[in-house]
Each structure stands twice: as structure tokens, then as C-alpha cells.
Design an enzyme around this catalytic site. Structure first.
Site, short mmCIF file in Angstrom:
data_model
loop_
_atom_site.label_atom_id
_atom_site.label_comp_id
_atom_site.label_asym_id
_atom_site.label_seq_id
_atom_site.Cartn_x
_atom_site.Cartn_y
_atom_site.Cartn_z
N SER A 94 -1.78 -5.85 14.38
CA SER A 94 -0.77 -6.46 13.53
C SER A 94 0.05 -7.52 14.29
CB SER A 94 0.10 -5.35 12.94
OG SER A 94 0.64 -5.77 11.75
N HIS A 148 -4.24 -1.14 6.51
CA HIS A 148 -3.70 -1.80 7.70
C HIS A 148 -3.37 -0.75 8.76
CE1 HIS A 148 -1.53 -5.05 9.66
NE2 HIS A 148 -0.47 -4.27 9.80
C1 GTR Z 1 4.35 -7.12 8.47
C2 GTR Z 1 4.15 -8.58 8.72
C3 GTR Z 1 2.79 -8.81 9.25
C4 GTR Z 1 2.41 -7.83 10.35
C5 GTR Z 1 3.03 -6.47 10.18
C6 GTR Z 1 3.11 -5.61 11.44
O1 GTR Z 1 5.54 -6.83 7.88
O2 GTR Z 1 4.35 -9.26 7.52
O3 GTR Z 1 2.66 -10.15 9.67
O4 GTR Z 1 2.65 -8.35 11.59
O5 GTR Z 1 4.30 -6.51 9.73
O6 GTR Z 1 3.22 -6.09 12.55
O7 GTR Z 1 3.11 -4.41 11.27
#
Ligand code: GTR
Length: 442
Positions: A271, A417
Site C-alpha cells: 500500500s 487490499h
Molecule cells: C489509503 C490510500 C491508499 C493506500 C492505503 C494504505 O487510504 O488511499 O493510497 O496507500 O491507504 O496505505 O493503506
């Protein structure tokens, strides 16, 4: 008088309601697009064409000119310029046999600078005990502290700033409840059993993840050493975290760390920390392999597709991640002089693995895949087989069908995710192919 007070009260209420309404409307104003047919036509910049329009047709021209040009563009417009590497010093804090004697686990503090009051980060290091020489290793930042990797109470609770996460934090401090909560993301036993070391660091040691005007963490400690850079192009948090990874690599390559082969370190991140591993790998060619897990916008995903999270959205939600100049491209991605396939190309010819997840639409899996496809020509110019076979694939692979024959790997995992054991198994297999034999230092 009473009327006046009432009137004031009424105004105050009206103002409050107006502000609340604006907040709500700001918060709800962004509607992500997930419809491919609604993507505005775009043209990607060609990584093999210099800014002056001339073609890059030889590895030498790529290495000596275009690579430097692209790095400068990413520094100026996206991540920001970081200071020159500082001197580091290290102190071993603990060492213990773990996993039934399968691994040695140590905690090492690495200081940014030689002074007594230098800022520091704590490395948690696992090395297989069965190794008969320095091992290749994975290096990655973690979100919830080193104590979240493993529930062993002898790992120190990190005393720094933590994002408020309810059950595992008390205000902005981590608590005992955080012990081992991220163990699923860090399958230490599996990694060590396959003969690899694992090094992880709490990302907040390097730079706490909130917008404070670039003053806390190493921004504050080292910011003054950054001279001659326009304010708008100073390093954001992603660049700071990447800088920390490079200093960790300084340590892994030093005599202080004989058990890890510093020339065979894969940098990995999930992420926002996947965006970070890409920038670390792009800006520091000593990383022997680079892994981006679900990195999305500002990571592997093409900005110009503007699917899911967009440049404008990310800069609004996280104003401290990139440099200030990146704001010029909010809802204006086509004006960017670069796109993210060129970030991947900066890693060439080293092994690169990009991973996506089917339910992670916010990160635009297709944009992550296409980025790898469009980095492929640079890999081929540098005499590698890029994504494998004769040319990059035209179609995205089906879920759970990794593309891993070439030096650029890609998979689309079923699910959300996350960084899962499935992802790790693919990275281990890829590392087996590419990191097993030692390579000479640059
Ligand atoms: C989210 C963000 C993403 C990603 C994620 C993370 O809120 O929009 O770009 O980086 O966080 O790092 O968990």
C-alpha cells in the site's frame, strides 16, 4: 440584549451548520470512477524518449542520460528531493533464538547521524540459523510497530506516535493489544524456512504519518541539510520513508551485519509502503529486487487512468506523502511530465514484482498491470526478458495466475487490499529465481 445574544446564537448555529455542511460535502464530493469507458483519452510519456524529443536506443544512453532525467523529474514533481545520505551508526539492542531455534532475532537501532541525539529507527531482524553464510533478505516497513509482527513480549513496544486505531492504540500511542496483530502479513517462519532473512522497521520511526508541515521525524532532524531545493519540491513522507530504507540498507551492507548479504536485499512494501518500496528501489540501485504489493495511486498504478484513487484525491487526503508541487496535477494528470510506468522503469534491469488484488479497485489493478507492461520496453533495451516471452502480455492475467517467467513479475490475487501468505509465496519463488546467487556490487 437578549435578542442580540439570540441573534448571535442563531448566527453561530447557522455558521456551524454551514461549516458542517461544507465538511460533509467536501468529504462526499469525490466519487471514484470505476468505469473503464469513462477514462478520458490519455497518452503516456515514452520512457525511451528524452525530454528534448530524442530517442533512447542504447543501454548506455538510458543509464547515463534518460535514467537521471527521469529521476530528477520524479523528484521535482512527485516525491521530492531528499538530502544526501547521512552517516549512520548502529547499536544492537537484543538478540535471541526464536522459532524453536530456527532463527536468530535481533533488534538493532540505526541512527541518522553520528551525534548522541541523532534520530533513530529500530530494525527487527530475523536470520535463519541454518545458513552457512550471509543470506539474501527481505526489507520492508511495517504499519503497526515491530511488536505487531510477533507476539513475543520481549520485543519492545514502540514508544513513538501511532495513528489512532482504536483497539491497539490509546490516543496516539500503541498498546500491549498491538502485539502480534500484523503477524499474518509477516510469515516469518515461512520466510526463514526458505532460507531468507527478514528485516522490518516501524515506518513511524522514520517519519510519523501525519501532516505537520514536514517538520517531524527525519524531516525535522535532517531537513536543514537539504539546500538549494525549491520548497515545493522538498521531500514528502514517502521520500522520507524511502530514505530510511536506504539507510537500513547501509547498515545491512556494513560490517556490522555479517549475517545478511547486503547485495541481495529485496525491498518490499504494501500500500503506501508499496509506493515507498518502489521509490526506494527506483532511487537507490543497491536494492537487488523490488516488490510493490497493492501500491495503487502514486505507486504502481498509472496516474493518467484516474480510476479509483486519483492524484487529486490522494493529495487531499494525505497532503504530506508527496511534495507540494504534485498538487499541480490534481485533476490534471496529463500535465505530469512522467507517469508511474516510468517509476517502474527506473528499477530496470533489476527484478521487479508488482502485485494487485481483485477487490482492491481503489488501487486500480489494471493500471498497476499496465504500468508493468509499459516499463517492459526499458527492461528489454537493457537486455533482459522483461515480463517474459517475446513481448509483454496484452491481457491481464486471470486471478491467481502469476506472470513470473521474466524479470518483471505480476499477479492479481483473489481478495482484498492486503499482504497475504499467497503474495509472500509468489515473492519467495521469484526471489528463488533472482536472488539466490550473489551479484557484484555496483
Ligand atoms: C489509503 C490510500 C491508499 C493506500 C492505503 C494504505 O487510504 O488511499 O493510497 O496507500 O491507504 O496505505 O493503506
Amino acid at each position: 440584549m437578549r435578542h442580540l445574544i439570540d441573534l448571535r446564537h442563531a448566527w453561530a448555529c447557522a455558521a456551524f451548520l454551514l461549516t458542517a455542511a461544507t465538511c460533509v460535502s467536501n468529504a462526499t464530493a469525490f466519487e471514484p470512477n470505476y468505469d473503464e469507458s469513462k477514462i478520458a483519452p490519455y497518452k503516456l510519456p515514452d520512457p525511451l524518449v528524452m525530454e528534448d524529443g530524442s530517442a533512447v536506443t542504447t543501454p548506455g544512453r538510458w543509464e547515463n542520460q534518460r535514467r537521471a532525467e527521469l529521476l530528477e523529474l520524479f523528484r521535482k514533481h512527485v516525491y521530492g528531493f531528499s538530502p544526501e545520505p547521512c552517516q549512520i551508526r548502529s547499536e544492537r539492542v537484543s538478540e535471541k533464538q526464536v522459532l524453536d531455534g530456527k532463527a536468530t532475532r535481533s533488534e538493532v537501532d540505526v541512527f541518522f547521524g553520528s551525534g548522541d541525539d541523532a534520530a533513530s529507527m529500530r530494525l527487527l531482524i530475523y536470520v535463519p540459523t541454518s545458513a552457512d553464510g550471509p543470506v539474501p533478505a527481505f526489507l520492508g516497513l511495517n504499519f503497526q510497530g515491530n511488536h505487531s509482527i510477533d507476539s513475543d513480549p520481549s520485543i519492545q513496544l514502540n514508544p513513538g506516535w501511532f495513528r489512532n486505531r482504536g483497539e491497539t492504540t490509546d490516543g496516539n500511542r500503541t498498546t500491549e493489544a498491538a502485539r502480534g496483530v500484523a503477524a499474518d502479513r509477516w510469515p516469518v517462519d515461512l520466510i526463514v524456512s526458505r532460507g531468507y532473512g527478514l528485516v522490518t522497521i516501524y515506518y513511524g520511526d522514520i517519519d510519523p504519518d501525519f501532516d505537520d508541515g514536514f517538520n517531524n521525524g527525519i524531516h525535522g532532524a535532517l531537513g536543514d541539510s537539504l539546500t538549494g531545493v525549491e520548497d515545493e519540491s522538498r521531500w514528502g513522507s514517502i521520500a522520507a520513508w524511502a530514505y530510511g530504507l536506504s539507510r537500513a540498507l547501509d547498515y545491512l551492507q556494513s560490517d556490522q551485519c555479517p549475517s545478511i548479504d547486503g547485495d541481495r536485499v529485496a525491498v518490499i512494501g504494501h500500500s503506501r509502503l508499496g509506493k515507498t518500496s518502489l521509490w526506494a528501489g527506483a532511487s537507490d540501485p543497491r536494492f537487488a529486487m523490488v516488490i510493490s504489493n497493492d501500491s495503487g495511486c502514486g505507486g504502481a498504478a498509472l496516474s493518467r487512468r484516474a480510476i479509483g484513487e486519483t492524484v487529486g484525491r490522494i493529495n487531499t487526503s494525505f497532503p504530506h506523502w508527496f511534495n507540494d508541487k504534485f498538487n499541480e496535477y490534481n485533476e490534471n494528470e496529463s500535465a505530469l511530465p512522467v507517469d508511474q510506468h516510468e517509476l517502474l522503469a527506473l528499477i530496470a534491469p533489476r527484478p521487479l514484482y508488482v502485485a494487485s488484488a481483485t477487490e482492491d479497485r481503489w488501487a486500480d489493478p489494471k493500471g498497476e498491470f499496465l504500468s508493468a507492461v509499459h516499463a517492459d520496453p526499458v527492461y528489454r533495451l537493457l537486455d533482459t526478458d522483461g515480463m517474459g516471452s517475446d513481448a509483454a502480455p496484452e491481457q491481464m492475467p486471470s486471478p491467481d495466475q502469476p506472470i513470473n517467467e521474466g524479470v518483471i513479475g505480476y499477479h492479481l490475487r483473489t481478495g482484498k487490499h492486503d499482504l497475504t501468505e499467497y503474495d509472500w509465496r509468489q515473492y519467495l519463488e521469484f526471489a528463488d529465481r533472482h536472488l539466490r546467487s550473489s551479484r557484484p556490487r555496483e
